[in-house]
Every structure is written in structure tokens, then in C-alpha cells.
Design an enzyme around this catalytic site. Structure first.
Site, short mmCIF file in Angstrom:
data_model
loop_
_atom_site.label_atom_id
_atom_site.label_comp_id
_atom_site.label_asym_id
_atom_site.label_seq_id
_atom_site.Cartn_x
_atom_site.Cartn_y
_atom_site.Cartn_z
N SER A 112 0.80 -1.22 0.00
CA SER A 112 0.00 0.00 0.00
C SER A 112 0.84 1.27 0.00
CB SER A 112 -0.96 -0.04 1.18
OG SER A 112 -1.88 1.00 1.08
N HIS A 113 0.67 2.09 1.05
CA HIS A 113 1.34 3.39 1.10
C HIS A 113 2.78 3.28 1.57
CE1 HIS A 113 -0.40 2.28 4.87
NE2 HIS A 113 0.47 3.05 5.48
N ASP A 276 -2.88 6.45 -3.19
CA ASP A 276 -1.71 5.79 -2.60
C ASP A 276 -1.13 4.70 -3.49
OD1 ASP A 276 -3.65 3.82 -2.31
OD2 ASP A 276 -2.87 3.14 -0.38
N ASP A 278 -1.37 1.44 -3.81
CA ASP A 278 -2.21 0.45 -4.48
C ASP A 278 -3.58 1.00 -4.88
OD1 ASP A 278 -2.88 0.67 -1.77
OD2 ASP A 278 -3.67 -1.35 -1.68
N ASP A 280 -6.11 2.39 -3.26
CA ASP A 280 -7.35 2.31 -2.49
C ASP A 280 -7.59 3.54 -1.62
OD1 ASP A 280 -5.35 1.68 -0.71
OD2 ASP A 280 -6.21 -0.22 -0.03
N ARG A 281 -6.57 4.37 -1.44
CA ARG A 281 -6.77 5.58 -0.63
C ARG A 281 -6.90 6.81 -1.51
NH1 ARG A 281 -3.02 5.45 4.71
NH2 ARG A 281 -3.28 3.24 5.16
N LYS A 375 -11.61 -0.27 -0.14
CA LYS A 375 -11.71 1.16 -0.31
C LYS A 375 -11.21 1.49 -1.71
CE LYS A 375 -7.53 1.85 2.54
NZ LYS A 375 -7.31 0.53 3.17
C1 VG1 Z 1 -3.60 1.67 8.32
C2 VG1 Z 1 -4.81 2.57 8.49
C3 VG1 Z 1 -6.08 1.76 8.28
C4 VG1 Z 1 -6.03 1.09 6.91
C5 VG1 Z 1 -4.77 0.27 6.77
C6 VG1 Z 1 -4.61 -0.32 5.38
O1 VG1 Z 1 -3.62 0.64 9.27
O2 VG1 Z 1 -4.81 3.17 9.75
O3 VG1 Z 1 -7.19 2.61 8.41
O4 VG1 Z 1 -7.16 0.28 6.73
O5 VG1 Z 1 -3.63 1.08 7.02
O6 VG1 Z 1 -4.60 0.69 4.42
P1 VG1 Z 1 -2.76 0.70 10.63
O7 VG1 Z 1 -3.00 -0.60 11.29
O8 VG1 Z 1 -1.33 0.95 10.20
O9 VG1 Z 1 -3.29 1.88 11.39
V1 VG1 Z 1 -3.83 0.50 2.93
O10 VG1 Z 1 -4.08 1.73 1.98
O11 VG1 Z 1 -2.78 -0.48 3.31
O12 VG1 Z 1 -4.57 -0.82 2.25
CO CO Z 2 -3.58 1.30 0.11
#
Ligand code: VG1
Ligand code: CO
Length: 542
Positions: A112-113, A276, A278, A280-281, A375
């Protein structure tokens, strides 16, 4: 040609908030990826005769990992895998392909990010047949297998050509390589008024979309520039790069500062957005005004009926626990059910499947609906565009009208990154131990109304998820939440979520941190973050 290879359990292969994330070097070590992939197959009851989707955000090591996953799918008896060209698929596009093709699930290669590259992060998540992240029972089962695993299956075969769209085979398994954008773009056309959006752009509306060298580049170009007629160059950092060009593809004001500078500059565009790693954000910004994700969720929920896909209204609104109560205010006013779930998209799945919620969101720049089970960054951006086209107002006008109608929830998140695990645990432990004594206590002029360690009772399947974050709410509606991240790969990340309410747009100062000052002070008084960690300030404030 299928071989069974002996292996041994590897410690710590526990999927977190969103799959398994580790340093790329760890994932690329001999047997590491293979063990986890075999654990997934074992946890879902084997791969025999099943079909899967495979794709990811294109980060470093995805090309190698894709070949391993394909060869292991073949060896585990899978009938067919649908792969995004060059193993690229945004997370929401992968979710859509799982649903569209009614597959048994999908493998999404992404952290992801988190930054990508040989010295950065890699990740793998498995989504179930509904298109959503594996529920807790399934990730628990995967983790259990990783502790006892003794062998994995893989075929000895040359790499599959996944650069060319079309059908091939790997042993007796069929592999279909698909264009990564087409089906997703078609889905967006069913939800939004593309004609109105073309008219909007033709009328001179200017937008900046920062894809942050990550996966949404090709999607945003096709949808915004090719199909909606936004000027070429509307999408920046549009080519996905294995290391994201060194960018940190996390769409928030800190990491998307180029976009922020432009939107707050002298002649900024009408609308700005970023997504982000992937896809989804999302972050949305108006000219001179930043929209917090919690507010964005509330505005989207209040106005969704303006888009064709939601014209009959919403079934309910769900938000993660740390997300502000702005969406609850909308639900209350519209007479809709509202739900509060633990952090992580997997908890929305049951509500969406059961038709109890239509729109969901998290404070971490995630918003989505029942069109997929993830998302969806571009979805949120297109819904905003559809609302702007219909209301013919600026983002600032829409936000002010919203706060006038519903009240305003000031909101911020403070992250303390890469803390020694035991230090972070000490902060959590201290507050956790005090929870029972807090109700009724005065802190910084506010009175504690309620304090607990959040447990979620899933209203659909009755499952209970405990230990989801410490929350302290005050009688004036203010609130603070403390939890540990489940997506980091270095030490522990402590997240402090802060919220304070005002009756209307003019209620408090424009400086959000100043507006939250009493809640920030209350958090320090109750949890002693600075005192215990020795950190003067958070690493990231969003
Ligand atoms: C973070 C965010 C959470 C989100 C997750 C995956 O998790 O706070 O809201 O669902 O990332 O997002 P954490 O446990 O680090 O707070 V992403 O864009 O990875 O799919
Ligand atoms: Co993501």
C-alpha cells in the site's frame, strides 16, 4: 513437473491490518514468500479446481513474486488465474475482477502506502470470494499454518508471459492476462454521470490528480484524461515505478506536499486529489481548502444521491472506530443506520455483503462503497467530481454548507513511527490500566464520559474482535483514541486520534491543531506519550 519442497516454519508471518508486510529483503529471502503463499492455499482448503485473480501495485519484487504465485497456484491444482498485465492491478480493480469473474479469491501484491524498493517494503494480501480482505478467521488460519508448515508445492516451469494480454497455460492451469484498467473503468461508468463530468471539464474546470508514481496513473489517465476530456497533464506522477520514484505514496498533506502547494498557491486548480501505492486511498483538496478524510466521508454520504449509482439513497453508513463522528451526524439526519467497526477494511465486508451499509470510510484516507469490497481512491475522487458537477459550487462552499447543516468535527491524527515495541506497549499499557478509573474524571476542563478498549461485535456473523484501540470520550463530544498500527514494518507505530466538535463552520479556529489543543493536552495527561517515548512531537500529523 509439480514438486513438493520441504520447508520449515518462519516466525512472524502474521497478517496485520491489511495482509502481510515486511521489508522486501525479508520477503525475497529463500522460502519466505513460498511459505506464506502455501499457508494461504492451506488455509482456504487448497487450490484444487479454483480460480484466482493476481495483481498488485507494481512495486519492486512484484514481477518475481507473481511468477512464484502462479507456479504455486498451478502446483496447488488451480484451474485458472486472471492476471493484470505485467502483474499490475490496483486493489479496488482486483476486488472488482474477483467479483466480476466470480473467482475464489485473489492475491494482491502490495504494501500500500509503504515505500517500495529493495530496501523498502513488500506485501501480500489475500482477498476472499466476495472481493474483500480475508476476514480475521481466515488470517488467523493462515497464521496457524505458517507455524506448522513443512512443505510447499510449486511447478518447475519457465516463467509465464504476463506482459501480453491474452490466454496462456501453465501446466494444466489457464492463465488469462487482462488489461488492468478496462473492466474497472467500465464499472465507474455505471456509477457516475460521465456526460456531466465531460461537460464540467469542457467548461474549463481544472483538476490536478497526483498518482504519486504509483498504481493509479494508468487508471486516472484513462478515466480523467481519455474518457472525461480533462486536459493532458491533469494527472501527474502518472507512471507507476517499482520504487515510486522515491516518493512515499501516502496521500496526505505531508507526503503529497507538491499537490498541497499547488492547491494553496496563487492560481491553484479547482480540485486536487491524490492516491496511494495500491490505489485504495484518496486525498481530496479544494482550492485553498483541505478536506479531512472523516469530513470527506460525511460529505460523500450526504451527497451520494447526486450520482446515478446512488440515486435511490444509501442503506447505511459505516466508519472505522477512530474515524470522526461527522458521518454519524449525516446518518442521524438522513435516518440511516450507522456502524462503527475496527480499523481495517475487512470489517466492512459483512455489512456490505448483508446490504446494511452502502458507503464506508476510514480516517486514514480510505472511502468506498458496495461497488467493490475494498476502499477505492478513484471512486471517491469521481464521486466528488460528480457532486461538484451537480452542485456547481466550489469545494469550500460545499464544506461550509456541510458544517452549517451538520456541525463540524475537528480532527487530527498524530503518528509516532518506529518506536521500540516495548516503549509503545508501555504507553498503551498505562492508559489501558487507567481506563476503568476515568469516567467522571475532569481532564483539561473536560469530563470523561466513557473509556474502554474497543471490542467489535459483528452484527452479521456474531464474531467478536477485541483489543481494537483505547478510546476516551468526553461529555462535550471530544474524544481521543490510541492504538498501535498493524501495517508497519519497523518497530511499532503509535497512532493518536483526536476529535473535538463545534456547532458550525465558525465554531472554532481555522487552525485545527489549535482547536484540538485541550484534547491533545488531555492525551498527554492520560497517556504520557511524550514523557514515556521521549519524543518531543509526532512524526506525522494529518
Ligand atoms: C492503516 C490505516 C487503516 C487502513 C490500513 C490499510 O492501518 O490506519 O485505516 O485500513 O492502514 O490501508 P494501521 O493498522 O497501520 O493503522 V492501505 O491503503 O494499506 O490498504
Ligand atoms: Co492502500
Amino acid at each position: 513437473m509439480s514438486t513438493v519442497r520441504a520447508t520449515k516454519p518462519i516466525e512472524g508471518q502474521k497478517p496485520g491490518t491489511s495482509g502481510l508486510r515486511k521489508k522486501t529483503r525479508v520477503f525475497a529471502a529463500p522460502g519466505y514468500l513460498e511459505n506464506f503463499v502455501q499457508a494461504i492455499f492451506d488455509a482456504i482448503g487448497g487450490g484444487e479446481g479454483k480460480t484466482f485473480v493476481l495483481g498488485g501495485d507494481g512495486r519492486y519484487f512484484s514481477d518475481r513474486a507473481a511468477q512464484v504465485i502462479l507456479k504455486m497456484a498451478a502446483a496447488n491444482g488451480a484451474a485458472r488465474v486472471i492476471v493484470g498485465q505485467n502483474a499490475v492491478l490496483s486493489t479496488p480493480a482486483a476486488s472488482h475482477l474477483i467479483r466480476l469473474n466470480k473467482t475464489d479469491g485473489g492475491f494482491i501484491m502490495s504494501a500500500s502506502h509503504n515505500p517500495g524498493g529493495p530496501d523498502e517494503d513488500f506485501g501480500l494480501k489475500f482477498n476472499a470470494a466476495n472481493g474483500g480482505p480475508a476476514p480475521e478467521a481466515l488470517t488467523d488460519a493462515m497464521f496457524a499454518v505458517t507455524k506448522t508448515i513443512s512443505e510447499y508445492r510449486i511447478v518447475d516451469a519457465p516463467d509465464v508471459d504476463i506482459a501480453t494480454v491474452g490466454e496462456t497455460t501453465l501446466g494444466s492451469m489457464r492463465v488469462r492476462v487482462v488489461d488492468c484498467v478496462a473492466d474497472y473503468a467500465a464499472l465507474m461508468e455505471t456509477l457516475f454521470d460521465f456526460k456531466a463530468l465531460r461537460t464540467l471539464f469542457a467548461g474549463g474546470f481544472r483538476m490536478r490528480m497526483d498518482s504519486m508514481n504509483a498504481v493509479t496513473g494508468p487508471y486516472a489517465r484513462e478515466i480523467l484524461e481519455n474518457r472525461l476530456g480533462a486536459p493532458k497533464g491533469t494527472v501527474t506522477h502518472a507512471v507507476p515505478l517499482p520504487d515510486f520514484g522515491g516518493m512515499h505514496p501516502d496521500p496526505n498533506p505531508v507526503w503529497a506536499h507538491e499537490l498541497m502547494d499547488e492547491m494553496f498557491g496563487a492560481s491553484g486548480p479547482d480540485f486536487g486529489a491524490a492516491s496511494d501505492g495500491d490505489g485504495d486511498r484518496n486525498m481530496v483538496v479544494g482550492r485553498g481548502i483541505y478536506v479531512s478524510p472523516s469530513d470527506s466521508l460525511a460529505v460523500l454520504a450526504a451527497n451520494a444521491h447526486l450520482a446515478p449509482g446512488y440515486k435511490t439513497g444509501l442503506k447505511g453508513i459505516a466508519r472505522s472506530m477512530p474515524t470522526s463522528a461527522a458521518a454519524d451526524r449525516v446518518a442521524a439526519k438522513l435516518g440511516l443506520a450507522s456502524y462503527e467497526t475496527p480499523t481495517g477494511w475487512k470489517f466492512f465486508g459483512n455489512l456490505l455483503d448483508a446490504g446494511r451499509a452502502t458507503i464506508c470510510g476510514e480516517e486514514s484516507f480510505g472511502t468506498g462503497s458496495d461497488h467493490v469490497r475494498e476502499k477505492d481512491g478513484l471512486w471517491a475522487i469521481l464521486l466528488w467530481l460528480n457532486i461538484l458537477a451537480e452542485r456547481k459550487e466550489t469545494v469550500e462552499e460545499i464544506m461550509n454548507a456541510h458544517w452549517r447543516a451538520y456541525g463540524r468535527n475537528y480532527y487530527s491524527r498524530h503518528d509516532y513511527d518506529a518506536l521500540p515495541v516495548e516503549v509503545a506497549e508501555r504507553v498503551m499499557g498505562g492508559l489501558r490500566a487507567a481506563l476503568g478509573s476515568l469516567p467522571g474524571r475532569k481532564v483539561q476542563g473536560m469530563t470523561v464520559a466513557h473509556a474502554d478498549d474497543f471490542a467489535y461485535n459483528d452484527p452479521v456473523d456474531g464474531s467478536v474482535s477485541k483489543g481494537q484501540g483505547l478510546r476516551v470520550s468526553f461529555t462535550d463530544g471530544s474524544r481521543l483514541v490510541l492504538r498501535l498500527s498493524g501495517t508497519g514494518t519497523e518497530g511499532a507505530t503509535l497512532r493518536l486520534y483526536l476529535e473535538r466538535c463545534a456547532a458550525g463552520p465558525e465554531g472554532l479556529t481555522e487552525d485545527v491543531q489549535a482547536a484540538l489543543a485541550p484534547v491533545i493536552a488531555a492525551a498527554e495527561e492520560l497517556a504520557g506519550i511524550r514523557a514515556i517515548t521521549g519524543r518531543e512531537r509526532p512524526d506525522v500529523v494529518t
